[in-house]
Scaffold this active site. Structure first.
Site, PDB file in Angstrom:
ATOM      1  N   SER A 123     -11.863  38.356  16.128  1.00 29.45           N
ATOM      2  CA  SER A 123     -10.813  39.382  16.088  1.00 29.45           C
ATOM      3  C   SER A 123     -10.769  40.035  14.717  1.00 29.45           C
ATOM      4  O   SER A 123     -11.047  39.385  13.705  1.00 29.45           O
ATOM      5  CB  SER A 123      -9.483  38.690  16.380  1.00 29.45           C
ATOM      6  OG  SER A 123      -8.406  39.422  15.859  1.00 29.45           O
ATOM      7  N   TYR A 148      -3.063  32.046  14.797  1.00 30.00           N
ATOM      8  CA  TYR A 148      -4.077  32.600  15.709  1.00 30.00           C
ATOM      9  C   TYR A 148      -5.268  33.150  14.917  1.00 30.00           C
ATOM     10  O   TYR A 148      -6.420  32.821  15.199  1.00 30.00           O
ATOM     11  CB  TYR A 148      -3.440  33.703  16.572  1.00 30.00           C
ATOM     12  CG  TYR A 148      -4.438  34.670  17.153  1.00 30.00           C
ATOM     13  CD1 TYR A 148      -5.240  34.307  18.231  1.00 30.00           C
ATOM     14  CD2 TYR A 148      -4.608  35.951  16.595  1.00 30.00           C
ATOM     15  CE1 TYR A 148      -6.181  35.193  18.743  1.00 30.00           C
ATOM     16  CE2 TYR A 148      -5.542  36.828  17.097  1.00 30.00           C
ATOM     17  CZ  TYR A 148      -6.319  36.444  18.169  1.00 30.00           C
ATOM     18  OH  TYR A 148      -7.252  37.317  18.665  1.00 30.00           O
ATOM     19  N   LYS A 152      -9.426  31.881  14.480  1.00 31.67           N
ATOM     20  CA  LYS A 152     -10.645  32.706  14.624  1.00 31.67           C
ATOM     21  C   LYS A 152     -11.521  32.543  13.387  1.00 31.67           C
ATOM     22  O   LYS A 152     -12.756  32.453  13.492  1.00 31.67           O
ATOM     23  CB  LYS A 152     -10.281  34.181  14.840  1.00 31.67           C
ATOM     24  CG  LYS A 152      -9.605  34.465  16.174  1.00 31.67           C
ATOM     25  CD  LYS A 152     -10.530  34.200  17.359  1.00 31.67           C
ATOM     26  CE  LYS A 152      -9.857  34.412  18.701  1.00 31.67           C
ATOM     27  NZ  LYS A 152     -10.670  33.992  19.853  1.00 31.67           N
TER      28      LYS A 152
HETATM   29  C1  UD1 Z   1      -2.155  42.106  17.677  1.00 32.89           C
HETATM   30  C2  UD1 Z   1      -2.520  41.049  16.711  1.00 32.89           C
HETATM   31  C3  UD1 Z   1      -4.011  40.807  16.740  1.00 32.89           C
HETATM   32  C4  UD1 Z   1      -4.456  40.461  18.143  1.00 32.89           C
HETATM   33  C5  UD1 Z   1      -4.029  41.574  19.086  1.00 32.89           C
HETATM   34  C6  UD1 Z   1      -4.356  41.247  20.533  1.00 32.89           C
HETATM   35  C7  UD1 Z   1      -0.807  41.279  14.961  1.00 32.89           C
HETATM   36  C8  UD1 Z   1      -0.530  41.644  13.553  1.00 32.89           C
HETATM   37  N1  UD1 Z   1      -2.064  41.408  15.393  1.00 32.89           N
HETATM   38  O1  UD1 Z   1      -2.722  43.318  17.173  1.00 32.89           O
HETATM   39  O2  UD1 Z   1      -4.342  39.766  15.892  1.00 32.89           O
HETATM   40  O3  UD1 Z   1      -5.843  40.294  18.183  1.00 32.89           O
HETATM   41  O4  UD1 Z   1      -2.618  41.805  18.975  1.00 32.89           O
HETATM   42  O5  UD1 Z   1      -3.502  40.311  21.056  1.00 32.89           O
HETATM   43  O6  UD1 Z   1       0.087  40.892  15.679  1.00 32.89           O
HETATM   44  N2  UD1 Z   1       3.971  48.425  18.413  1.00 32.89           N
HETATM   45  C9  UD1 Z   1       5.130  49.171  18.485  1.00 32.89           C
HETATM   46  N3  UD1 Z   1       6.031  48.864  19.440  1.00 32.89           N
HETATM   47  C10 UD1 Z   1       5.854  47.844  20.335  1.00 32.89           C
HETATM   48  C11 UD1 Z   1       4.664  47.080  20.253  1.00 32.89           C
HETATM   49  C12 UD1 Z   1       3.745  47.404  19.282  1.00 32.89           C
HETATM   50  O7  UD1 Z   1       5.348  50.098  17.708  1.00 32.89           O
HETATM   51  O8  UD1 Z   1       6.749  47.598  21.165  1.00 32.89           O
HETATM   52  C13 UD1 Z   1       2.980  48.766  17.386  1.00 32.89           C
HETATM   53  C14 UD1 Z   1       2.698  47.650  16.418  1.00 32.89           C
HETATM   54  O9  UD1 Z   1       3.586  47.671  15.335  1.00 32.89           O
HETATM   55  C15 UD1 Z   1       1.268  47.974  16.003  1.00 32.89           C
HETATM   56  C16 UD1 Z   1       0.662  48.659  17.218  1.00 32.89           C
HETATM   57  O10 UD1 Z   1       1.770  49.024  18.048  1.00 32.89           O
HETATM   58  O11 UD1 Z   1       1.280  48.872  14.955  1.00 32.89           O
HETATM   59  C17 UD1 Z   1      -0.245  47.760  18.005  1.00 32.89           C
HETATM   60  O12 UD1 Z   1       0.427  46.545  18.254  1.00 32.89           O
HETATM   61  P1  UD1 Z   1      -0.225  45.403  19.175  1.00 32.89           P
HETATM   62  O13 UD1 Z   1      -0.632  45.977  20.470  1.00 32.89           O
HETATM   63  O14 UD1 Z   1       0.735  44.254  19.205  1.00 32.89           O
HETATM   64  O15 UD1 Z   1      -1.572  45.034  18.429  1.00 32.89           O
HETATM   65  P2  UD1 Z   1      -1.826  44.539  16.924  1.00 32.89           P
HETATM   66  O16 UD1 Z   1      -0.585  44.163  16.253  1.00 32.89           O
HETATM   67  O17 UD1 Z   1      -2.678  45.571  16.256  1.00 32.89           O
END
Ligand code: UD1
Length: 342
Positions: A123, A148, A152
């Site tokens: 990841s 997590y 990895k």
């Molecule tokens: C997360 C994990 C990553 C993991 C991946 C898949 C973190 C920091 N990273 O990635 O290690 O491999 O999930 O499970 O948690 N967001 C919103 N509103 C929401 C949900 C998300 O604004 O309700 C934003 C988050 O702040 C982020 C982006 O959407 O900026 C993507 O979020 P998400 O899909 O959870 O992925 P990551 O955080 O990038």
């Protein structure tokens, strides 16, 4: 052999392996975080019945029996792991036990049963909080921000140690950025928990009315519109990367016995840009508010994927519209299935 074959990326990879016409595939998945239904979906899409051994890979004897039963395994793609960041903070030991336990047994089995090729699902979280973008495979690993991500990093180290000892094994570590979307048919996709944590499943639940509202986590980041930037790519492109990666190993095109590839689109998109793309795909406005930052989020991360482009001959085929359209198709399909069952 695909471990975690009933999972989100695992099942899409099985479809891509079958469609390549080169592989007989067998899955090993205890369905702790997935359902055996995934194999029915694989059959619906490909017409091929894939056997899933419902076995816990942490159970060494049971896992080894699968190798005895199946005979020669040419390559293993190891997906099976827990992947929820928040849960890993709450239950770290469960994460270490499962993610490291499965990795150890996979590596031991590769040695014992003379498996020559291994792909490992790593990841982008192994990079930690990176300021120097885009991230290349030479970017030094940062401090893991959650158990997590730490599992990895440790698994990558285990593979590097094992290939020194197991002279028959060659391995690729694939560091995924943000896989999203669903099979274009809408027949296979991610089975999210009731309360999903990731952006696209949340967007889709808001779009379908399962959730009433969502928040953009932070709008004061130092990015073009203030929201976080990530490298989203279509799950079918991720699946295709595995087919190409396995071919790369089988053709002996690798120069080292363990190599690393970033699997990302190379483009960063913000949360607000994703919401805009989602509204276009679903055809209506989404109910979201501008909220506070989520603890642990890095402001921006995206991949330099030239290594995978050049050496694997892998390029993303799907754009953000395809990601949203397929995710929306899948959301409606799942909703329809559930309504039909009830
Ligand atoms: C997360 C994990 C990553 C993991 C991946 C898949 C973190 C920091 N990273 O990635 O290690 O491999 O999930 O499970 O948690 N967001 C919103 N509103 C929401 C949900 C998300 O604004 O309700 C934003 C988050 O702040 C982020 C982006 O959407 O900026 C993507 O979020 P998400 O899909 O959870 O992925 P990551 O955080 O990038």
């Amino acid at each position: 052999m695909v471990t975690g074959g009933c999972g989100y990326i695992g099942s899409h990879t099985i479809i891509a392996l079958i469609e390549s016409g080169k592989y007989d595939v067998v899955s090993v998945d205890n369905c702790a975080r997935s359902t055996a239904e995934a194999m029915r979906r694989v059959k619906e899409i490909t017409g091929v019945e894939v056997k899933n051994h419902q076995v816990d890979i942490c159970d060494r004897d049971a896992f080894f029996r699968v190798f005895e039963e199946e005979g020669d395994i040419a390559g293993v793609i190891h997906f099976a792991a827990y992947k929820a960041v928040g849960e890993s903070v709450e239950k770290p030991i469960m994460y270490y036990r499962n993610n490291l336990g499965t990795m150890m047994n996979v590596l031991e089995a590769c040695g014992k049963y003379h498996v020559k090729h291994l792909l490992f699902s790593s990841s982008a979280s192994v990079y930690g909080d990176i300021k120097d973008l885009p991230v290349t495979e030479l970017t030094p690993l940062g401090e893991a921000f959650c158990p997590y991500a730490h599992t990895k990093q440790i698994c990558e180290g285990m593979i590097r140690s094992e290939i020194v000892a197991d002279k028959e094994l060659t391995a690729l570590i694939l560091r995924y950025f943000n896989p999203v979307g669903a099979h274009p048919s809408g027949l296979n996709g991610e089975l999210s928990p009731d309360k999903p944590n990731n952006l696209i499943p949340i967007i889709m639940q808001v779009a379908s009315g399962k959730m009433t509202q969502m928040a953009v986590f932070g709008t004061d980041y130092d990015t073009r519109d203030g929201s976080c930037i990530r490298d989203y790519l279509h799950v079918c492109d991720v699946a295709d990367a595995h087919v190409k990666a396995m071919e790369y190993l089988m053709d002996g095109r690798n120069t080292e016995r363990c190599e690393v590839f970033n699997i990302g689109s190379g483009n960063g998109l913000s949360v607000l840009e994703m919401l805009d793309a989602a509204e276009k795909a679903v055809g209506h406005k989404l109910n979201y508010v501008l909220g506070d930052r989520r603890p642990g989020d890095v402001p921006a991360i995206y991949s330099d994927s030239r290594r995978a482009n050049e050496l694997l001959g892998w390029h993303c085929q799907y754009n953000v519209h395809d990601m949203m359209e397929s995710a929306w198709k899948w959301e409606k399909h799942v909703g329809l299935e559930l309504r039909t069952k009830n």
